[in-house]
Design a protein around this motif. Structure first.
Motif, PDB file in Angstrom:
ATOM      1  N   PRO A  45      12.402 -26.202 -28.177  1.00 37.55           N
ATOM      2  CA  PRO A  45      13.655 -27.006 -28.511  1.00 37.55           C
ATOM      3  C   PRO A  45      14.821 -26.705 -27.804  1.00 37.55           C
ATOM      4  O   PRO A  45      15.904 -27.329 -27.845  1.00 37.55           O
ATOM      5  N   LEU A  97       5.849 -28.246 -32.398  1.00 40.49           N
ATOM      6  CA  LEU A  97       7.068 -27.610 -32.841  1.00 40.49           C
ATOM      7  C   LEU A  97       6.961 -27.621 -34.253  1.00 40.49           C
ATOM      8  O   LEU A  97       6.596 -28.533 -34.873  1.00 40.49           O
ATOM      9  N   GLU A 127      11.980 -25.499 -35.277  1.00 38.84           N
ATOM     10  CA  GLU A 127      11.944 -25.950 -34.025  1.00 38.84           C
ATOM     11  C   GLU A 127      12.245 -27.328 -33.859  1.00 38.84           C
ATOM     12  O   GLU A 127      12.974 -28.026 -33.035  1.00 38.84           O
TER      13      GLU A 127
END
Length: 142
Positions: A30, A51, A55
């Motif tokens: 991220p 993710l 994130e």
């Protein structure tokens, strides 16, 4: 500009596109700390489902910071069973649309694809495109 955190994949990309004027960067969502925007267009292909929830929040905030006002962010979402040994999370198009909206990114395209092009059982994809509002949402600096 191409961002690829995996050295082996970055080398393959560089070899396959040796004739193209691409700046390859070792970075990852991220944070994307090595990037300086603004960018008119950003593409995240087969990344978002790797993710976790925090994130994804951090990544969407960063994408909104990097995209130019009026610019677009496109991403694909993989749905279906997680291959053994892979880090993946279930993430819906609706959740991603809502998250983008929190950071001043409006949805301009949403499509759900049929069966996976590699014929993987139970795998499907969604495609989303967001446009950055002319003025940043709260919490997003431009």
């Amino acid at each position: 500009m191409a961002v690829e955190p995996t050295p082996e994949l970055r080398r393959i990309g560089q070899r396959l596109h040796a004739d193209a004027a691409i700046d390859w960067t070792d970075d990852a969502v991220p944070s994307l700390t090595g990037l300086r925007g603004p960018f008119d267009f950003m593409l995240l292909s087969a990344v978002w489902m790797h993710l976790d929830e925090q994130e994804r929040d951090d990544a969407m905030r960063r994408l909104a910071e990097l995209v130019a006002p009026g610019g677009c962010v496109a991403l694909s979402l993989r749905h279906g069973p997680v291959p053994a040994g892979r880090r993946m999370f279930a993430v819906s198009a609706a959740e991603t649309v809502a998250l983008a909206g929190r950071f001043g990114l409006s949805t301009v395209h949403r499509s759900d694809k049929g069966p996976d092009c590699l014929s993987r059982e139970g795998v499907s994809w969604s495609a989303l495109v967001f446009r950055a509002e002319r003025h940043a949402a709260p919490g997003v600096s431009r």
